[in-house]
Write an enzyme that holds these catalytic residues in place. Structure first.
Site, PDB file in Angstrom:
ATOM      1  N   ARG A   1       0.879  -1.181   0.000  1.00 22.06           N
ATOM      2  CA  ARG A   1       0.000   0.000   0.000  1.00 22.06           C
ATOM      3  C   ARG A   1       0.907   1.219   0.000  1.00 22.06           C
ATOM      4  NH1 ARG A   1       0.060   2.186   5.328  1.00 22.06           N
ATOM      5  NH2 ARG A   1      -0.155   0.559   6.889  1.00 22.06           N
TER       6      ARG A   1
ATOM      7  N   HIS B   1      -2.532   3.833   6.292  1.00 21.46           N
ATOM      8  CA  HIS B   1      -3.426   2.736   6.674  1.00 21.46           C
ATOM      9  C   HIS B   1      -4.881   3.176   6.500  1.00 21.46           C
ATOM     10  CE1 HIS B   1      -5.213  -0.513   8.950  1.00 21.46           C
ATOM     11  NE2 HIS B   1      -5.781   0.374   9.738  1.00 21.46           N
TER      12      HIS B   1
ATOM     13  N   TYR C   1       6.217   6.118  10.765  1.00 18.85           N
ATOM     14  CA  TYR C   1       6.810   4.783  10.934  1.00 18.85           C
ATOM     15  C   TYR C   1       7.503   4.234   9.693  1.00 18.85           C
ATOM     16  CZ  TYR C   1       2.179   3.459   9.049  1.00 18.85           C
ATOM     17  OH  TYR C   1       1.048   3.349   8.295  1.00 18.85           O
TER      18      TYR C   1
END
Ligand SMILES: Cc1ncc(C[n+]2csc(CCOP(=O)(O)OP(=O)(O)O)c2C)c(N)n1
Ligand SMILES: [Mg+2]
Length: 355
Positions: free
Chosen positions: A251, A255, A264
């Site tokens: 992806r 998210h 992150y």
């Protein structure tokens, strides 16, 4: 893992590799694939933009995973079952959901869970991995009824760490349920990279524990996804039981729109993956290599996709106001006293707000 080599039909440059390509690869079919990929990508980008404008609730994007979803959903027969997660709108759209319905879902509307007449598409599963059990149960029921229908269930890499994943695979294996477990390994579970989540080198190898076939494929290669899913579904229909497919993908974005991936991971290196990994660029390169690319046609389908999306947004925005009872009506067949209590309290709250 020797046994679970990555299957590819198309390389990053759009060259066909050493696989027998079935006859289904007609020009019309290839164009259909490209057109569907273009539509869902444009839809996904638009949905993020609507969320940023306050016109849509929290949204889970799938950019990068289009080939995995479109290719696998196209392999289904019309009477099959589809069990999506919150990230699988491209699969649901391909199998028959309208864009309007997907938008209604992300605006919190119960109508966003209702599939078109006659289509067996479950509402998106938000509790991770629960849908594997539902799909296994539906497939077992089809088998008992003696039909020829199968089920496909989508889930992420993170979902394979849930107990429900293992229970689903075990039941399906024991009862030879006609279900395809379609894993999209996008290599992250929110902020947790796969190497911090599991020691298994692949997800496909988890099939060994249940003595079912495991297939690891390049999830950004739409030919590999389509033909391998078709094979697994045919196997299911022949009464040979479930298959676990691991579609390795990525992806590009967050998210959900509530997440900031720069916290992150390096988003520049995520973007770099487009060069050799992007599912749409790869198909475009293949079409160019084969001399079947037409720039005017591409402009036409991009403009057509834009119009389809705008129409869906208009329909979503002119939809009647929600009924407050919808919030409470679908939790249980009959509301429990706790649900009734919550409903009463909410009405009381609304009376206060409206005074
Ligand atoms: C049972 C359960 N536990 C935790 C969560 C919170 N949660 C939402 S998405 C997610 C990560 C899932 O990752 P993955 O299965 O890889 O799917 P992806 O989001 O990458 O498509 C988690 C832990 C949840 N929704 N349900
Ligand atoms: Mg994931």
């Amino acid at each position: 893992m020797e046994q679970f080599q990555m299957i590819r039909y198309l390389d990053g440059n759009g060259n066909l590799l050493n696989f027998e390509i079935p006859k289904a690869l007609s020009l019309d079919f290839i164009k259909e694939l490209y057109e569907r990929l273009t539509l869902v990508r444009a839809f996904d980008r638009k949905a993020i933009s609507l969320q940023r404008q306050g016109r849509l609730g929290t949204y889970a994007p799938f950019e990068g995973q289009e080939a995995a979803q479109v290719g696998s959903a196209l392999a289904l027969q019309p009477n099959d079952w589809l069990f999506p997660t919150y990230r699988d709108h491209a699969a649901s759209i391909t199998f028959g959901h309208s864009l309007k319905t997907i938008l209604l879902y992300w605006n919190g509307r119960v109508e966003g869970c209702v599939p078109p007449e006659g289509k067996k598409i479950f509402p998106p599963a938000v509790p991770i991995a629960t849908q594997l059990l539902h799909a296994t149960g539906a497939a077992m029921a089809e088998k008992r009824k003696g039909t020829n229908n199968a089920a496909i269930v989508y889930f992420g890499d993170g979902a394979t760490s849930e107990g429900d994943f293992h229970e689903g695979l075990n039941f399906a294996s024991v009862f030879k349920a006609p279900v395809v477990f379609f894993n999209q390994n996008n290599q992250y579970a929110i902020s947790v990279p796969i190497e911090k989540q599991m020691n298994s080198e692949t997800i496909a190898q988890k099939s060994v524990a249940y003595s079912i076939p495991g297939v690891r494929l390049d999830g950004n290669d739409i030919f590999a996804v389509y033909f391998e899913t078709k094979k697994a579904l045919e196997r299911a229909r022949r009464g040979e039981g479930p298959t676990l497919i691991e579609a390795v993908t990525w992806r590009y974005g967050a998210h959900t729109t509530a997440d900031d991936p720069t916290k992150y991971r390096d988003q520049n290196s995520s973007e770099k993956r487009r060069e050799n990994g992007d599912p749409i660029i790869r198909l475009e390169r293949y079409m160019k290599n084969e001399g079947i690319w037409d720039e005017t046609w591409k402009e036409e389908i991009v403009s057509k996709a834009g119009k389809i999306i705008e129409k869906a947004i208009e329909e979503m925005e002119s939809f009647p106001e929600p009924n407050v009872d919808d919030l409470f009506a679908h939790v249980f067949a009959e509301p429990t006293w706790t649900i009734k209590d919550q409903r009463d309290q909410y009405y009381e709250f609304l009376r206060g707000v409206n005074q």
